[in-house]
Design a protein around this motif. Structure first.
Motif, PDB file in Angstrom:
ATOM      1  N   LEU A 171       0.789  -0.949   0.245  1.00 33.65           N
ATOM      2  CA  LEU A 171       0.104   0.429   0.354  1.00 33.65           C
ATOM      3  C   LEU A 171       0.700   1.061   0.259  1.00 33.65           C
ATOM      4  CD1 LEU A 171      -2.484   1.389   0.242  1.00 33.65           C
ATOM      5  CD2 LEU A 171      -2.621   0.904   2.667  1.00 33.65           C
ATOM      6  N   PHE A 172       2.263   1.788   1.165  1.00 32.80           N
ATOM      7  CA  PHE A 172       2.989   1.911   0.932  1.00 32.80           C
ATOM      8  C   PHE A 172       3.811   2.724  -0.020  1.00 32.80           C
ATOM      9  CE2 PHE A 172       6.763   4.916   1.197  1.00 32.80           C
ATOM     10  CZ  PHE A 172       6.988   5.079   2.445  1.00 32.80           C
ATOM     11  N   ASN A 173       3.979   1.611  -0.921  1.00 32.68           N
ATOM     12  CA  ASN A 173       4.767   1.805  -2.149  1.00 32.68           C
ATOM     13  C   ASN A 173       3.650   2.348  -3.162  1.00 32.68           C
ATOM     14  OD1 ASN A 173       7.028   1.065  -1.032  1.00 32.68           O
ATOM     15  ND2 ASN A 173       6.439  -1.136  -2.381  1.00 32.68           N
ATOM     16  N   VAL A 203      14.783   5.367   4.006  1.00 33.91           N
ATOM     17  CA  VAL A 203      12.943   5.947   4.193  1.00 33.91           C
ATOM     18  C   VAL A 203      13.316   4.580   4.672  1.00 33.91           C
ATOM     19  CG1 VAL A 203      13.258   3.444   1.992  1.00 33.91           C
ATOM     20  CG2 VAL A 203      11.144   4.950   2.814  1.00 33.91           C
ATOM     21  N   PHE A 204      14.883   3.673   5.540  1.00 37.82           N
ATOM     22  CA  PHE A 204      14.659   3.106   6.297  1.00 37.82           C
ATOM     23  C   PHE A 204      14.367   3.093   8.214  1.00 37.82           C
ATOM     24  CE2 PHE A 204      18.238  -0.250   5.359  1.00 37.82           C
ATOM     25  CZ  PHE A 204      18.044  -0.613   4.039  1.00 37.82           C
ATOM     26  N   ILE A 253       8.360  -3.269   1.850  1.00 37.55           N
ATOM     27  CA  ILE A 253       8.865  -1.364   1.332  1.00 37.55           C
ATOM     28  C   ILE A 253       9.595  -2.098   0.282  1.00 37.55           C
ATOM     29  CG2 ILE A 253       9.223   0.762   1.824  1.00 37.55           C
ATOM     30  CD1 ILE A 253       7.488   1.023   4.122  1.00 37.55           C
ATOM     31  N   VAL A 254      11.627  -2.342   1.167  1.00 31.49           N
ATOM     32  CA  VAL A 254      12.297  -2.468   0.564  1.00 31.49           C
ATOM     33  C   VAL A 254      12.535  -3.515  -0.592  1.00 31.49           C
ATOM     34  CG1 VAL A 254      13.222  -0.203   1.744  1.00 31.49           C
ATOM     35  CG2 VAL A 254      13.532  -2.512   2.652  1.00 31.49           C
ATOM     36  N   ARG A 255      11.728  -4.507   0.588  1.00 28.97           N
ATOM     37  CA  ARG A 255      11.674  -6.337  -0.447  1.00 28.97           C
ATOM     38  C   ARG A 255      13.284  -6.806  -0.468  1.00 28.97           C
ATOM     39  NH1 ARG A 255       6.956  -5.539  -3.450  1.00 28.97           N
ATOM     40  NH2 ARG A 255       5.717  -4.891  -2.013  1.00 28.97           N
ATOM     41  N   MET A 256      13.741  -6.503   0.766  1.00 36.17           N
ATOM     42  CA  MET A 256      15.156  -7.074   1.054  1.00 36.17           C
ATOM     43  C   MET A 256      15.571  -8.274   2.496  1.00 36.17           C
ATOM     44  SD  MET A 256      17.601  -3.262   1.160  1.00 36.17           S
ATOM     45  CE  MET A 256      18.546  -4.155   2.367  1.00 36.17           C
ATOM     46  N   LEU A 286       9.890  -0.973  -3.513  1.00 38.28           N
ATOM     47  CA  LEU A 286       9.968   0.943  -3.849  1.00 38.28           C
ATOM     48  C   LEU A 286      11.331   1.440  -4.096  1.00 38.28           C
ATOM     49  CD1 LEU A 286       8.263   3.806  -2.527  1.00 38.28           C
ATOM     50  CD2 LEU A 286      10.701   3.783  -1.150  1.00 38.28           C
ATOM     51  N   TYR A 287      11.947   1.022  -3.795  1.00 42.44           N
ATOM     52  CA  TYR A 287      13.518   1.619  -5.282  1.00 42.44           C
ATOM     53  C   TYR A 287      13.656   0.674  -6.372  1.00 42.44           C
ATOM     54  CZ  TYR A 287      15.369   1.201  -0.304  1.00 42.44           C
ATOM     55  OH  TYR A 287      15.895   2.085   1.220  1.00 42.44           O
ATOM     56  N   ASP A 288      13.086  -0.668  -6.826  1.00 46.25           N
ATOM     57  CA  ASP A 288      12.604  -0.978  -8.327  1.00 46.25           C
ATOM     58  C   ASP A 288      11.025  -0.295  -8.915  1.00 46.25           C
ATOM     59  OD1 ASP A 288      14.594  -3.483  -8.070  1.00 46.25           O
ATOM     60  OD2 ASP A 288      13.106  -4.508  -7.162  1.00 46.25           O
TER      61      ASP A 288
END
Length: 802
Positions: A387-389, A509-510, A555-558, A597-599
């Motif tokens: 949702l954030f992305n 954003v971390f 959010i970042v998918r790491m 988010l980064y992608d």
């Protein structure tokens, strides 16, 4: 294509000055069709050089564009955008060494002692990267702590004063004005001086390590603006963190040190000349990114894994050791300096910019019954992250279309800063969640309308730097927060953080992600405690940690790197398994809805980014179908005028030219002999390495690799090199300078095979040949990146000069 022709870039330097219609007319469509491509091929057709194939998709050269940046900027009222677009303006980096005669001769001259010297220099550079990255992190932390502390003390004193006298509206005005003023300065320096310093910089560094040249991304000016910008953003009270930008800062430091000179300062220290090429620079930038993560979180192993998972296009055991060394030095430097600063020089208790604090195993262990609960939290984190992305995606699209002028970007940043202060003040004002101040670790307790000896609990979340708020949510004892306080804070901070990411300020954003997750995770723990009637295992701090991991992962998918970062930051291996479960679940659920988010931001900038594998349904395509044609070829001994004409031809700005052997009397082109780069040709013309046609037996001027390294990385544009009419008739022998063994594929090779070869070897050009070894096409990064897996299967992106 007329409706997808212009877009704001990361650097802000490549905006087109033409109107929409003209750009649409000159945009080359797929496979070279369309009026623009056809017109381009008619501009220059000298009989003295060879074109093979039909039409062209080309790499654009940055040097030509740098001349255009001197022109006055013009901005359209609206910048149309289409997500199914790939930008032609991004150039690739030369990660594959050109093994020409000069290179091989130099390598053969390096004996065992010289080789050891080069290796020692690599370790010295990695140590310097770690030390300087740690010092930059210390500088940011100390300045933020002092400036933010000053701001909060002034506002707190004002609120305490007007709580008794009345007139709290003045306190709100003071808080909002301070925030907006500080953020205005931070936004002005980014928007008007170096736009590529905006954001966390992680997407840009990912692109750089992937092989894409982002203009100005690793310059000294970018580092200065980044450091100043992130300090002002955090002090200005925005929903941002200072940890993400450390990765970009470390990468810039690495790129600068490894070259032994600064093009911005025009200083050459005459050291590390051997490393002046893209291949070596990439490895050091990987180390710099890892050192940045290590300094931010005190997580050297996490830094190494971050470089591996998120960025590096090349990896081996020796590189792993050097990167780990740089990360350890970075953490140790930060720890030492901050320990001295805090007055306990021998303690070494500050390994990173943020320290999550120790989690007590006895009180906060976990049982096997909690594993399904952790998985459920991962699902929630994945959904909230998606949702954030999604919200940030539409907001970024709106910014691209309407908020593309620097003055508008500054106004928006000031508005967000003022709104953030206003929302925080109103929620603190309306909250009646009062907690006893005794035993509390709150830095700036606001009493407001609470009784004596109590403080407003909502103020601990808003009236603080985000890093301290995260630690408070992890470690404050049960009962420190009312569920309504946490619920309202989560909701408001979620939208504030989403609105903030993408502003023209330096920010990460971390920490906002961790703070949002810690808030709803603690709320989840409180709810469990109510349901289980205060059971000992339902400690809200533990669930705050899991919620933070779930939200950040969503959010970042790491996955791998973030698991280790969280473990190192908490100093507790016990939570390794649940954190891993939470992050995997969050990634799987989030990926079902939208990209990370980064992608997503890389895609919005239309960057030709190559993922690890080709699209899974692309086996039906062959090299013949994806290659660029025509290919401009050069003869082994070529006329200087022909070379100048080819390099000056704006309709075919190739960066690599196959070299062929050709009989002047024959119409058939002979086989491939090698490949030479535009940058190499530029250096040859600059040094006048050619002889008159009548004296071909004469020896040309002897160049060394040093001549090419001195020109690196900003090779002069062809327009700056003067070649007289007499010199145009001279001949130039390319044999010594071309790469005689370029990588080639047959035209029947499948797209996944071409992709694997291109990506694994870090290529920029892959020559396509037929069964007679004659050049029929060239595969470049954009030819591969334009195929991606969409919702309806394999789709082909449009190419445009954006």
């Amino acid at each position: 294509m007329a409706n997808v022709a212009k877009k704001v870039s990361w650097s802000g330097r490549d905006r087109d000055d033409d109107d929409d219609e003209r750009v649409g007319e000159t945009t080359p469509l797929l496979n070279g069709t369309g009026p623009g491509a056809a017109a381009g091929t008619r501009q220059l057709t000298p009989s003295s050089f060879l074109r093979i194939g039909q039409l062209s998709n080309v790499d654009l050269n940055e040097d030509v564009r740098e001349l255009e940046t001197e022109l006055p900027r013009q901005y359209p009222n609206e910048i149309p955008h289409n997500e199914k677009l790939l930008s032609l303006k991004y150039e690739s980096l030369d990660y594959d060494n050109s093994e020409n005669q000069l290179f091989l001769e130099e390598e053969r001259r390096i004996n065992h002692t010289a080789f050891r010297t080069v290796e020692i220099k690599r370790w010295v550079i990695c140590a310097m990267i770690g030390i300087l990255t740690g010092l930059i992190a210390c500088f940011i932390d100390i300045v933020v702590e002092n400036l933010a502390g000053l701001k909060y003390r002034v506002v707190k004193g004002n609120i305490d004063k007007f709580t008794e006298k009345g007139g709290l509206s003045f306190s709100l005005l003071l808080w909002a004005t301070l925030n907006a003023s500080v953020v205005m300065v931070g936004s002005v320096i980014v928007a008007f001086i170096e736009p590529v310093a905006a954001g966390s910089g992680i997407p840009q560094i990912k692109c750089y390590l992937n092989g894409v040249k982002i203009p100005h991304v690793v310059r000294l000016k970018t580092l200065v603006i980044k450091v100043c910008g992130v300090i002002l953003s955090v002090v200005g009270g925005l929903a941002v963190g200072k940890e993400g930008p450390m990765i970009h800062s470390g990468a810039v430091i690495a790129a600068g040190i490894s070259q032994g000179r600064s093009t911005s300062l025009k200083r050459d220290f005459k050291i590390f000349e051997y490393f002046r090429r893209d291949t070596e620079k990439r490895d050091f930038v990987s180390a710099g990114a890892a050192a940045g993560v290590s300094a931010a979180f005190g997580a050297p192993v996490g830094g190494v894994l971050f470089s591996l998972e998120e960025g590096a296009s090349f990896w081996n055991q020796f590189l792993t050791w050097r990167i780990f060394f740089a990360s350890m030095i970075s953490t140790f430097t930060l720890n030492s300096v901050l320990s001295v600063y805090h007055g306990n020089a021998w303690d070494l208790s500050s390994p990173g910019l943020i320290n999550f604090g120790r989690f007590d195993n006895e009180k906060m262990g976990y049982t096997i019954q909690e594993i399904p609960i952790f998985i459920f939290m991962g699902v929630v984190g994945g959904i909230l992250g998606a949702l954030f992305n999604a919200l940030n995606y539409w907001l970024t699209m709106f910014r691209i279309r309407y908020i593309h002028r620097p003055c508008l970007q500054v106004v928006e940043a000031m508005l967000v800063a003022a709104v953030t202060a206003t929302v925080g003040f109103v929620m603190i004002y309306c909250s009646r969640d009062c907690q006893p101040i005794q035993g509390s670790t709150v830095a700036y307790p606001l009493q407001l309308f609470c009784a004596d000896g109590e403080y407003n609990s909502m103020a601990t979340a808003f009236f603080n730097t985000p890093e301290k708020s995260v630690v408070n949510l992890f470690h404050d004892p049960p009962g420190s927060y009312n569920p309504m306080t946490l619920g309202m804070f989560t909701l408001m901070y979620f939208f504030l953080a989403c609105w903030t990411y993408g502003l023209t300020v330096s920010a990460g954003v971390f920490i906002p992600s961790l703070l949002i997750g810690a808030a709803w995770g603690r709320l989840f723990g409180i709810s469990l405690s109510y349901l289980t009637k205060g059971s000992i295992w339902a400690d809200p701090g533990k669930y705050a940690l899991m919620g933070a991991a779930a939200q950040l992962g969503g959010i970042v998918r790491m996955t791998l790197s973030l698991t280790v970062i969280m473990m190192e930051a908490t100093g507790n291996v016990t939570y390794g398994f649940p954190i891993m479960l939470v992050l995997m679940t969050a990634k799987i659920v989030g990926d079902y809805f939208v990209e990370g988010l980064y992608d997503m931001h890389i895609q919005l900038q239309s960057v030709p980014f190559l993922h690890w594998e080709a699209p899974v349904t692309s086996h039906s395509l062959t090299a013949r179908e994806v290659m660029s044609t025509p290919v401009t070829c050069l003869r082994r001994i070529e006329r200087v005028g022909t070379v100048v004409d080819i390099l000056s031809d704006t309709s075919s700005n190739h960066n690599g030219f196959p070299v062929v052997e050709s009989n002047p009397d024959a119409t058939q082109v002979a086989g491939l002999r090698g490949l030479i780069l535009r940058s190499q040709l530029i250096v040859l013309l600059k040094h006048k390495v050619f002889v008159e046609r009548a004296n071909l037996s004469l020896v040309q001027r002897r160049l060394k690799l040093k001549d090419f390294r001195d020109a690196y990385p900003r090779f002069p544009p062809i327009q700056s090199i003067h070649v007289s009419q007499d010199e145009r008739e001279c001949m130039i022998d390319l044999s010594e300078f071309m790469n005689p063994s370029p990588y080639t594929v047959p035209q029947e090779a499948s797209l996944p095979r071409v992709f694997k070869l291109f990506r694994a070897l870090g290529l920029r050009h892959l020559v396509v040949v037929d069964n007679r070894n004659e050049v029929v096409g060239m595969v470049t990064r954009k030819d591969l990146a334009r195929y991606r897996l969409g919702k309806e299967g394999l789709e082909e992106l449009s190419l445009a000069q954006t």
